[in-house]
Design a protein around this motif. Structure first.
Motif, mmCIF file in Angstrom:
data_model
loop_
_atom_site.group_PDB
_atom_site.id
_atom_site.type_symbol
_atom_site.label_atom_id
_atom_site.label_comp_id
_atom_site.label_asym_id
_atom_site.label_seq_id
_atom_site.Cartn_x
_atom_site.Cartn_y
_atom_site.Cartn_z
ATOM 1 N N GLN A 158 0.835 -1.204 0.000
ATOM 2 C CA GLN A 158 0.000 0.000 0.000
ATOM 3 C C GLN A 158 0.872 1.258 0.000
ATOM 4 O OE1 GLN A 158 -3.182 0.163 2.959
ATOM 5 N NE2 GLN A 158 -3.315 -2.073 2.974
ATOM 6 N N LYS A 159 1.860 1.264 0.885
ATOM 7 C CA LYS A 159 2.735 2.433 1.008
ATOM 8 C C LYS A 159 3.550 2.657 -0.261
ATOM 9 C CE LYS A 159 2.994 1.969 6.028
ATOM 10 N NZ LYS A 159 3.835 1.595 7.198
ATOM 11 N N ARG A 160 3.992 1.564 -0.894
ATOM 12 C CA ARG A 160 4.750 1.687 -2.143
ATOM 13 C C ARG A 160 3.879 2.291 -3.248
ATOM 14 N NH1 ARG A 160 5.709 -0.568 -6.956
ATOM 15 N NH2 ARG A 160 4.003 -2.072 -6.748
ATOM 16 N N LEU A 161 2.651 1.794 -3.361
ATOM 17 C CA LEU A 161 1.737 2.291 -4.382
ATOM 18 C C LEU A 161 1.325 3.729 -4.113
ATOM 19 C CD1 LEU A 161 -0.464 -0.919 -4.778
ATOM 20 C CD2 LEU A 161 1.126 0.025 -6.471
ATOM 21 N N VAL A 162 1.129 4.065 -2.838
ATOM 22 C CA VAL A 162 0.800 5.444 -2.474
ATOM 23 C C VAL A 162 1.924 6.390 -2.888
ATOM 24 C CG1 VAL A 162 0.576 7.018 -0.509
ATOM 25 C CG2 VAL A 162 -0.840 4.966 -0.625
ATOM 26 N N ASN A 163 3.170 6.000 -2.630
ATOM 27 C CA ASN A 163 4.312 6.831 -3.024
ATOM 28 C C ASN A 163 4.345 7.034 -4.534
ATOM 29 O OD1 ASN A 163 5.265 7.202 -0.428
ATOM 30 N ND2 ASN A 163 6.596 5.404 -0.489
ATOM 31 N N LEU A 164 4.038 5.983 -5.278
ATOM 32 C CA LEU A 164 4.013 6.067 -6.736
ATOM 33 C C LEU A 164 2.908 7.013 -7.209
ATOM 34 C CD1 LEU A 164 4.971 5.096 -9.509
ATOM 35 C CD2 LEU A 164 3.419 3.134 -9.285
ATOM 36 N N LEU A 165 1.730 6.871 -6.622
ATOM 37 C CA LEU A 165 0.601 7.735 -6.997
ATOM 38 C C LEU A 165 0.881 9.192 -6.656
ATOM 39 C CD1 LEU A 165 -2.293 5.383 -5.854
ATOM 40 C CD2 LEU A 165 -1.816 6.084 -8.204
ATOM 41 N N GLN A 166 1.552 9.432 -5.547
ATOM 42 C CA GLN A 166 1.893 10.800 -5.160
ATOM 43 C C GLN A 166 2.893 11.416 -6.120
ATOM 44 O OE1 GLN A 166 3.071 10.172 -1.054
ATOM 45 N NE2 GLN A 166 1.027 10.620 -0.276
ATOM 46 N N LEU A 167 3.836 10.620 -6.619
ATOM 47 C CA LEU A 167 4.789 11.109 -7.616
ATOM 48 C C LEU A 167 4.073 11.486 -8.909
ATOM 49 C CD1 LEU A 167 7.794 8.626 -7.177
ATOM 50 C CD2 LEU A 167 7.777 11.087 -6.663
ATOM 51 N N ILE A 168 3.124 10.648 -9.309
ATOM 52 C CA ILE A 168 2.345 10.933 -10.524
ATOM 53 C C ILE A 168 1.533 12.213 -10.346
ATOM 54 C CG2 ILE A 168 0.460 10.103 -11.977
ATOM 55 C CD1 ILE A 168 1.458 7.245 -11.376
ATOM 56 N N GLU A 169 0.894 12.346 -9.182
ATOM 57 C CA GLU A 169 0.104 13.549 -8.903
ATOM 58 C C GLU A 169 0.966 14.803 -8.930
ATOM 59 O OE1 GLU A 169 -2.109 13.249 -5.287
ATOM 60 O OE2 GLU A 169 -3.917 12.622 -6.340
ATOM 61 N N SER A 170 2.166 14.707 -8.370
ATOM 62 C CA SER A 170 3.076 15.852 -8.344
ATOM 63 C C SER A 170 3.449 16.266 -9.762
ATOM 64 C CB SER A 170 4.335 15.497 -7.546
ATOM 65 O OG SER A 170 5.245 16.573 -7.551
ATOM 66 N N ALA A 171 3.703 15.288 -10.633
ATOM 67 C CA ALA A 171 4.047 15.584 -12.025
ATOM 68 C C ALA A 171 2.873 16.232 -12.746
ATOM 69 C CB ALA A 171 4.467 14.302 -12.735
ATOM 70 N N LEU A 172 1.666 15.725 -12.487
ATOM 71 C CA LEU A 172 0.473 16.301 -13.121
ATOM 72 C C LEU A 172 0.221 17.727 -12.648
ATOM 73 C CD1 LEU A 172 -1.956 13.238 -13.006
ATOM 74 C CD2 LEU A 172 -0.877 14.236 -15.030
ATOM 75 N N GLU A 173 0.463 17.969 -11.349
ATOM 76 C CA GLU A 173 0.281 19.306 -10.792
ATOM 77 C C GLU A 173 1.247 20.298 -11.436
ATOM 78 O OE1 GLU A 173 -1.150 22.486 -8.833
ATOM 79 O OE2 GLU A 173 -2.046 20.473 -8.888
ATOM 80 N N LYS A 174 2.493 19.871 -11.630
ATOM 81 C CA LYS A 174 3.484 20.742 -12.278
ATOM 82 C C LYS A 174 3.084 21.024 -13.721
ATOM 83 C CE LYS A 174 7.374 19.319 -9.385
ATOM 84 N NZ LYS A 174 8.652 18.567 -9.312
ATOM 85 N N ARG A 175 2.530 20.020 -14.393
ATOM 86 C CA ARG A 175 2.075 20.208 -15.769
ATOM 87 C C ARG A 175 0.915 21.193 -15.832
ATOM 88 N NH1 ARG A 175 -1.675 17.683 -19.214
ATOM 89 N NH2 ARG A 175 -1.039 17.677 -21.408
ATOM 90 N N ARG A 176 -0.039 21.057 -14.906
ATOM 91 C CA ARG A 176 -1.176 21.986 -14.875
ATOM 92 C C ARG A 176 -0.698 23.409 -14.609
ATOM 93 N NH1 ARG A 176 -4.031 17.520 -12.361
ATOM 94 N NH2 ARG A 176 -3.269 18.175 -10.315
ATOM 95 N N GLU A 177 0.291 23.543 -13.707
ATOM 96 C CA GLU A 177 0.814 24.869 -13.392
ATOM 97 C C GLU A 177 1.528 25.468 -14.602
ATOM 98 O OE1 GLU A 177 1.812 28.281 -11.044
ATOM 99 O OE2 GLU A 177 0.221 26.750 -11.044
ATOM 100 N N ALA A 178 2.265 24.643 -15.351
ATOM 101 C CA ALA A 178 2.951 25.126 -16.549
ATOM 102 C C ALA A 178 1.953 25.601 -17.598
ATOM 103 C CB ALA A 178 3.840 24.025 -17.123
ATOM 104 N N ILE A 179 0.851 24.856 -17.755
ATOM 105 C CA ILE A 179 -0.195 25.242 -18.709
ATOM 106 C C ILE A 179 -0.849 26.552 -18.282
ATOM 107 C CG2 ILE A 179 -2.462 24.606 -19.622
ATOM 108 C CD1 ILE A 179 -1.527 21.678 -19.539
ATOM 109 N N ARG A 180 -1.088 26.684 -16.968
ATOM 110 C CA ARG A 180 -1.705 27.920 -16.460
ATOM 111 C C ARG A 180 -0.805 29.132 -16.716
ATOM 112 N NH1 ARG A 180 -1.466 31.283 -12.378
ATOM 113 N NH2 ARG A 180 0.283 30.178 -11.417
#
Length: 229
Positions: A158-180
Protein backbone atom coordinates in the motif's frame (compact mmCIF):
# COMPACT_ATOMS: atom_id res chain seq x y z
CA UNK A 1 -3.46 0.01 -12.38
CA UNK A 2 -4.19 -3.67 -11.70
CA UNK A 3 -3.47 -4.75 -8.12
CA UNK A 4 -3.06 -8.36 -7.05
CA UNK A 5 -4.66 -8.23 -3.62
CA UNK A 6 -7.54 -9.56 -1.59
CA UNK A 7 -10.67 -7.40 -1.84
CA UNK A 8 -12.58 -6.52 1.29
CA UNK A 9 -15.59 -4.32 2.15
CA UNK A 10 -14.58 -0.86 3.36
CA UNK A 11 -16.69 -1.46 6.44
CA UNK A 12 -14.35 -4.31 7.41
CA UNK A 13 -11.14 -2.26 7.24
CA UNK A 14 -12.41 1.16 8.38
CA UNK A 15 -14.65 2.59 11.04
CA UNK A 16 -17.32 4.51 9.16
CA UNK A 17 -18.48 7.79 10.71
CA UNK A 18 -16.82 7.24 14.12
CA UNK A 19 -18.06 9.01 17.23
CA UNK A 20 -16.21 12.06 18.54
CA UNK A 21 -13.33 11.11 20.81
CA UNK A 22 -12.30 14.05 23.01
CA UNK A 23 -8.99 12.44 23.90
CA UNK A 24 -8.73 14.69 26.95
CA UNK A 25 -9.87 17.88 25.21
CA UNK A 26 -12.34 20.26 26.88
CA UNK A 27 -15.24 22.29 25.53
CA UNK A 28 -13.13 25.47 25.36
CA UNK A 29 -10.34 23.84 23.36
CA UNK A 30 -9.93 24.92 19.73
CA UNK A 31 -10.14 22.47 16.85
CA UNK A 32 -10.17 22.73 13.05
CA UNK A 33 -13.38 23.44 11.15
CA UNK A 34 -13.74 22.17 7.58
CA UNK A 35 -16.72 23.33 5.50
CA UNK A 36 -17.26 21.59 2.16
CA UNK A 37 -15.76 24.57 0.33
CA UNK A 38 -12.43 24.05 2.14
CA UNK A 39 -11.75 20.79 0.26
CA UNK A 40 -10.08 21.13 -3.14
CA UNK A 41 -11.78 18.62 -5.42
CA UNK A 42 -8.74 18.26 -7.66
CA UNK A 43 -5.84 17.93 -5.23
CA UNK A 44 -7.76 16.69 -2.18
CA UNK A 45 -6.03 19.30 -0.02
CA UNK A 46 -7.89 21.00 2.84
CA UNK A 47 -7.75 24.72 3.57
CA UNK A 48 -7.42 24.76 7.37
CA UNK A 49 -7.87 28.48 7.92
CA UNK A 50 -11.07 28.05 9.95
CA UNK A 51 -11.16 26.96 13.61
CA UNK A 52 -13.68 26.91 16.43
CA UNK A 53 -14.36 25.85 20.00
CA UNK A 54 -15.49 22.28 20.58
CA UNK A 55 -18.56 23.52 22.48
CA UNK A 56 -19.70 25.47 19.41
CA UNK A 57 -19.12 22.66 16.90
CA UNK A 58 -19.95 19.43 18.71
CA UNK A 59 -23.65 19.77 17.94
CA UNK A 60 -24.57 20.01 14.27
CA UNK A 61 -21.26 19.13 12.60
CA UNK A 62 -19.41 15.96 11.62
CA UNK A 63 -16.46 15.02 13.90
CA UNK A 64 -13.18 13.55 12.70
CA UNK A 65 -9.58 13.07 13.83
CA UNK A 66 -6.08 13.31 12.39
CA UNK A 67 -5.59 10.96 9.40
CA UNK A 68 -9.31 10.25 8.96
CA UNK A 69 -10.52 10.36 5.36
CA UNK A 70 -13.37 12.71 4.42
CA UNK A 71 -15.71 11.82 1.55
CA UNK A 72 -18.37 14.21 0.23
CA UNK A 73 -21.60 12.23 0.09
CA UNK A 74 -23.88 14.77 -1.64
CA UNK A 75 -24.26 15.58 -5.32
CA UNK A 76 -22.46 17.21 -7.13
CA UNK A 77 -19.54 17.32 -4.65
CA UNK A 78 -19.21 13.53 -4.66
CA UNK A 79 -19.14 13.28 -8.46
CA UNK A 80 -16.59 16.13 -8.58
CA UNK A 81 -14.21 14.16 -6.37
CA UNK A 82 -14.23 15.95 -3.02
CA UNK A 83 -12.18 13.50 -0.98
CA UNK A 84 -9.47 14.47 1.51
CA UNK A 85 -7.25 13.24 4.32
CA UNK A 86 -7.54 15.22 7.55
CA UNK A 87 -3.96 16.23 8.34
CA UNK A 88 -2.39 18.94 10.51
CA UNK A 89 -5.64 19.49 12.41
CA UNK A 90 -5.67 21.82 15.40
CA UNK A 91 -5.32 19.56 18.46
CA UNK A 92 -5.57 16.63 16.03
CA UNK A 93 -9.38 17.06 15.94
CA UNK A 94 -11.85 18.63 13.58
CA UNK A 95 -15.49 19.15 12.70
CA UNK A 96 -16.91 19.67 9.25
CA UNK A 97 -19.91 19.68 6.98
CA UNK A 98 -22.68 17.20 7.74
CA UNK A 99 -22.32 16.19 4.07
CA UNK A 100 -19.09 14.33 4.81
CA UNK A 101 -18.76 10.62 5.45
CA UNK A 102 -15.72 9.89 7.65
CA UNK A 103 -13.47 6.82 7.38
CA UNK A 104 -11.02 5.90 10.12
CA UNK A 105 -8.45 3.37 8.87
CA UNK A 106 -8.08 0.15 10.80
CA UNK A 107 -4.92 -1.95 11.21
CA UNK A 108 -5.06 -3.37 7.68
CA UNK A 109 -4.96 -0.07 5.77
CA UNK A 110 -3.28 3.33 5.74
CA UNK A 111 -5.26 6.54 5.31
CA UNK A 112 -3.59 7.45 2.02
CA UNK A 113 -4.61 4.10 0.53
CA UNK A 114 -8.25 4.65 1.53
CA UNK A 115 -8.01 8.16 0.06
CA UNK A 116 -6.93 6.85 -3.36
CA UNK A 117 -9.50 4.06 -3.32
CA UNK A 118 -12.32 6.54 -2.64
CA UNK A 119 -10.88 9.06 -5.11
CA UNK A 120 -10.89 6.46 -7.89
CA UNK A 121 -13.38 7.55 -10.61
CA UNK A 122 -14.64 3.96 -11.01
CA UNK A 123 -15.38 3.73 -7.30
CA UNK A 124 -17.22 7.06 -7.35
CA UNK A 125 -19.18 5.95 -10.41
CA UNK A 126 -20.38 2.96 -8.41
CA UNK A 127 -21.19 5.25 -5.47
CA UNK A 128 -23.16 7.52 -7.80
CA UNK A 129 -25.25 4.57 -8.98
CA UNK A 130 -26.14 3.83 -5.34
CA UNK A 131 -27.19 7.36 -4.36
CA UNK A 132 -30.57 7.88 -2.76
CA UNK A 133 -32.84 10.92 -2.49
CA UNK A 134 -34.41 13.40 -4.88
CA UNK A 135 -32.72 15.22 -7.76
CA UNK A 136 -30.28 17.84 -6.54
CA UNK A 137 -30.23 16.34 -3.04
CA UNK A 138 -28.92 12.85 -3.74
CA UNK A 139 -26.49 11.31 -1.26
CA UNK A 140 -24.40 8.17 -0.95
CA UNK A 141 -25.83 6.29 2.06
CA UNK A 142 -23.41 5.01 4.70
CA UNK A 143 -24.60 1.41 4.25
CA UNK A 144 -23.19 1.46 0.70
CA UNK A 145 -19.67 1.49 2.17
CA UNK A 146 -20.40 -1.43 4.46
CA UNK A 147 -20.33 -3.71 1.43
CA UNK A 148 -18.36 -1.68 -1.19
CA UNK A 149 -15.21 -3.64 -2.02
CA UNK A 150 -11.68 -2.27 -2.29
CA UNK A 151 -8.31 -4.00 -2.83
CA UNK A 152 -6.36 -4.50 0.39
CA UNK A 153 -2.73 -5.42 -0.37
CA UNK A 154 -0.12 -5.77 2.37
CA UNK A 155 0.70 -2.54 4.21
CA UNK A 156 4.16 -2.34 2.64
CA UNK A 157 2.62 -2.64 -0.84
CA UNK A 158 0.00 0.00 0.00
CA UNK A 159 2.73 2.43 1.01
CA UNK A 160 4.75 1.69 -2.14
CA UNK A 161 1.74 2.29 -4.38
CA UNK A 162 0.80 5.44 -2.47
CA UNK A 163 4.31 6.83 -3.02
CA UNK A 164 4.01 6.07 -6.74
CA UNK A 165 0.60 7.73 -7.00
CA UNK A 166 1.89 10.80 -5.16
CA UNK A 167 4.79 11.11 -7.62
CA UNK A 168 2.35 10.93 -10.52
CA UNK A 169 0.10 13.55 -8.90
CA UNK A 170 3.08 15.85 -8.34
CA UNK A 171 4.05 15.58 -12.02
CA UNK A 172 0.47 16.30 -13.12
CA UNK A 173 0.28 19.31 -10.79
CA UNK A 174 3.48 20.74 -12.28
CA UNK A 175 2.08 20.21 -15.77
CA UNK A 176 -1.18 21.99 -14.87
CA UNK A 177 0.81 24.87 -13.39
CA UNK A 178 2.95 25.13 -16.55
CA UNK A 179 -0.19 25.24 -18.71
CA UNK A 180 -1.70 27.92 -16.46
CA UNK A 181 1.43 30.08 -16.65
CA UNK A 182 1.61 29.67 -20.44
CA UNK A 183 -2.04 30.70 -20.74
CA UNK A 184 -1.44 33.80 -18.61
CA UNK A 185 1.64 34.69 -20.68
CA UNK A 186 -0.30 34.42 -23.95
CA UNK A 187 -3.09 36.65 -22.63
CA UNK A 188 -0.55 39.18 -21.35
CA UNK A 189 1.37 39.12 -24.65
CA UNK A 190 -1.83 39.63 -26.65
CA UNK A 191 -2.88 42.63 -24.55
CA UNK A 192 0.63 44.09 -24.79
CA UNK A 193 0.64 43.81 -28.59
CA UNK A 194 -2.96 44.66 -29.42
CA UNK A 195 -4.47 46.17 -26.29
CA UNK A 196 -7.93 45.39 -24.92
CA UNK A 197 -10.12 44.56 -27.98
CA UNK A 198 -13.18 45.99 -26.22
CA UNK A 199 -11.66 49.31 -25.15
CA UNK A 200 -9.41 49.57 -28.24
CA UNK A 201 -6.89 51.89 -26.55
CA UNK A 202 -4.53 51.54 -29.52
CA UNK A 203 -7.22 52.93 -31.84
CA UNK A 204 -7.19 50.09 -34.33
CA UNK A 205 -9.50 50.50 -37.32
CA UNK A 206 -12.76 48.69 -36.60
CA UNK A 207 -14.70 46.87 -39.31
CA UNK A 208 -17.57 44.43 -39.48
CA UNK A 209 -16.73 40.75 -40.00
CA UNK A 210 -18.83 40.67 -43.17
CA UNK A 211 -16.54 43.34 -44.67
CA UNK A 212 -13.33 41.35 -44.12
CA UNK A 213 -14.54 37.76 -44.59
CA UNK A 214 -15.40 36.02 -47.87
CA UNK A 215 -17.99 33.86 -46.18
CA UNK A 216 -19.52 33.44 -42.72
CA UNK A 217 -21.15 30.11 -41.92
CA UNK A 218 -22.19 28.11 -38.88
CA UNK A 219 -20.41 25.02 -40.25
CA UNK A 220 -21.50 21.87 -42.01
CA UNK A 221 -24.41 20.09 -40.41
CA UNK A 222 -27.73 18.47 -41.18
CA UNK A 223 -30.65 20.75 -40.44
CA UNK A 224 -33.49 19.04 -38.53
CA UNK A 225 -36.63 18.34 -40.51
CA UNK A 226 -39.69 20.44 -39.85
CA UNK A 227 -42.35 18.75 -37.74
CA UNK A 228 -44.86 19.74 -40.41
CA UNK A 229 -43.16 17.65 -43.09
Amino acid sequence: MKIAAEHKPIGKVCIINPRFDRNGLKDDDVVSFVPMSAVDEQSGKINLKEEGFIKDLIKGYTPFSENDVLFAKITPCMENGKVAIAKNLKNAKGFGSTEFHVFRPGKEVVGDWIFYCLKNPLFRKNAEANMTGSAGQKRVPSHFFERAMIPVPALAEQKRLVNLLQLIESALEKRREAIRLADEFLKSAFLEMFGDPIKNQKRWVEKKLQDVCQKITDGTHHSPKSLEE
